[in-house]
Design an enzyme around this catalytic site. Structure first.
Site, PDB file in Angstrom:
ATOM      1  N   LYS A 195      61.882 118.253  32.641  1.00 44.39           N
ATOM      2  CA  LYS A 195      61.276 117.309  33.574  1.00 44.39           C
ATOM      3  C   LYS A 195      62.298 116.933  34.635  1.00 44.39           C
ATOM      4  O   LYS A 195      63.493 116.825  34.346  1.00 44.39           O
ATOM      5  CB  LYS A 195      60.807 116.033  32.858  1.00 44.39           C
ATOM      6  CG  LYS A 195      60.250 114.965  33.803  1.00 44.39           C
ATOM      7  CD  LYS A 195      59.941 113.656  33.100  1.00 44.39           C
ATOM      8  CE  LYS A 195      59.510 112.589  34.104  1.00 44.39           C
ATOM      9  NZ  LYS A 195      59.209 111.287  33.463  1.00 44.39           N
ATOM     10  N   GLU A 244      58.434  98.141  36.443  1.00 44.44           N
ATOM     11  CA  GLU A 244      59.081  98.694  35.248  1.00 44.44           C
ATOM     12  C   GLU A 244      60.330  97.931  34.831  1.00 44.44           C
ATOM     13  O   GLU A 244      61.307  97.836  35.589  1.00 44.44           O
ATOM     14  CB  GLU A 244      59.442 100.165  35.477  1.00 44.44           C
ATOM     15  CG  GLU A 244      60.017 100.849  34.246  1.00 44.44           C
ATOM     16  CD  GLU A 244      60.132 102.354  34.398  1.00 44.44           C
ATOM     17  OE1 GLU A 244      60.556 103.004  33.427  1.00 44.44           O
ATOM     18  OE2 GLU A 244      59.799 102.873  35.478  1.00 44.44           O
TER      19      GLU A 244
END
Length: 382
Positions: free
Chosen positions: A135, A184
């Site tokens: 990723k 976040e």
């Protein structure tokens, strides 16, 4: 008295915030306003940051025993952390604001052509499928001319409008301000309790309630997005495990909403083993998570350096505060912009995995850019 704890609503401190003269950090646990600079922490990189801050607390002799500021994405770049001359705290801003679906203005944000980004995502997908890494998070930066721009009202609007759980306006010095509204939480420590909320896996929201609900349900069921989220949540849990006991990690992600996006999130909680481990030490141990970098981290960093045509600076770093007792809160620096004499830079990124589609990732980053562009009143940026 240099340190003040107030029972006033956090909107009072927002009203006192002035870009270039103070810094503000708004979270679900309260509002913090740092005014003036008593001392700036001289930083040499991420690894030594907790020790450098501890040395400042031990020697500065100032009653404000808290650092406030931001840490960049790159591990060897200097942070902007200060001990303020005066620190004021207040309760949360009224009741928690609702998070409605994207407004018509946000939904009307035109697609922002970026063939370079599409090509970079396509290259990353090829590399992932070839086994180079699993990723990578690729970002975009928009540069906007804005002579004399003052981010003060934008920061207030982001906080009052519920654009993100963590709103910030950080004085970077030299007439520059880092501001935004991040959804976040990287990590927080309050007493012995530790919490984190990694987000990964996203989809833009819709103004149509039925379509918005369909998108949310689809995100929860998306194999691609759940796969992406697993990288982030497992990495955060593994990073906290050496410091925590009774670490609780959800078995399934849940939905987190902002006005522009749906995200997959996992609220991780635990109890710290050693009270001498500060929130800043925890944050540096976790940074950067796969949610803003990728995995394996070292290879993903190299891919970012190759594929992104700009320096991230404080984007995808961390922003917040830590005090001498070890308590503190650090949010991931996303949904943000940097303003200064040369104008504004607005940032957004997306996680790229083997199943990623370049055009879909372009659309996702456009929606994420909408948080700041809407607050700025900028729509026609194509």
């Amino acid at each position: 008295m240099s340190v003040a704890v107030s029972t006033l609503d956090g909107t009072d401190l927002l009203d006192a915030y002035t870009a270039g003269q103070s810094s503000v950090f708004v979270s679900p646990s309260g509002t913090l306003l740092a005014e003036g600079v008593h001392e700036e922490v001289n930083t040499s990189g991420l690894a030594d940051l907790p020790a450098q801050v501890a040395d400042v607390f031990a020697t500065c002799g100032h009653p404000v025993r808290t650092v406030v500021g931001a840490v960049p994405f790159a591990p060897d770049a200097p942070a902007r952390l200060i001990v303020p001359e005066r620190l004021r705290r207040a309760a949360v801003i009224g009741s928690a604001p609702a998070v409605p679906a994207a407004s018509a203005a946000r939904e009307s944000l035109p697609p922002i052509p970026d063939p370079g980004y599409v090509a970079a995502v396509a290259r990353a997908v090829e590399d992932i499928r070839a086994g180079a890494y699993t990723k990578v998070v690729l970002a975009r930066a928009l540069r906007l001319a804005a002579d004399g721009f003052d981010p003060t009202p934008v920061v207030r609007g982001l906080a009052l409008g519920g654009a993100g759980s963590y709103t910030f306006g950080i004085d970077l010095g030299g007439g520059r301000t880092l501001f935004g509204a991040s959804p976040e939480l990287l990590v927080a420590r309050h007493g012995r309790m530790v919490s984190a909320n990694p987000l990964a896996g996203s989809i833009p929201r819709s103004t149509d309630p039925a379509e918005d609900a369909r998108r949310a349900a689809g995100l929860l069921e998306s194999a691609k997005d759940r796969h992406e989220h697993t990288f982030a949540s497992e990495a955060v849990a593994e990073g906290l495990l050496p410091f925590c006991r009774d670490l609780r990690v959800p078995s399934e992600p849940t939905l987190t909403a902002t006005p522009t996006m749906w995200h997959l999130g996992s609220r991780i909680t635990g109890e710290i083993r050693d009270p001498d481990v500060s929130s800043l030490a925890l944050a540096t141990a976790l940074h950067p998570t796969p949610a803003v970098c990728g995995t394996p981290a070292a290879v993903a960093r190299r891919a970012i350096a190759e594929l992104e045509p700009f320096d991230r600076g404080f984007f995808a770093g961390m922003v917040g505060w830590s005090d001498a007792s070890g308590d503190g809160e650090w949010a991931v620096t996303i949904r943000c912009a940097t303003s200064g004499p040369d104008g504004l830079e607005v940032y957004a990124g997306a996680g790229i995995v083997a199943a990623s589609d370049p055009d879909s990732e372009l659309a996702e980053t456009t929606a994420k850019l909408g948080t700041i562009l809407t607050a700025l009143g900028v729509f026609d940026v194509a």
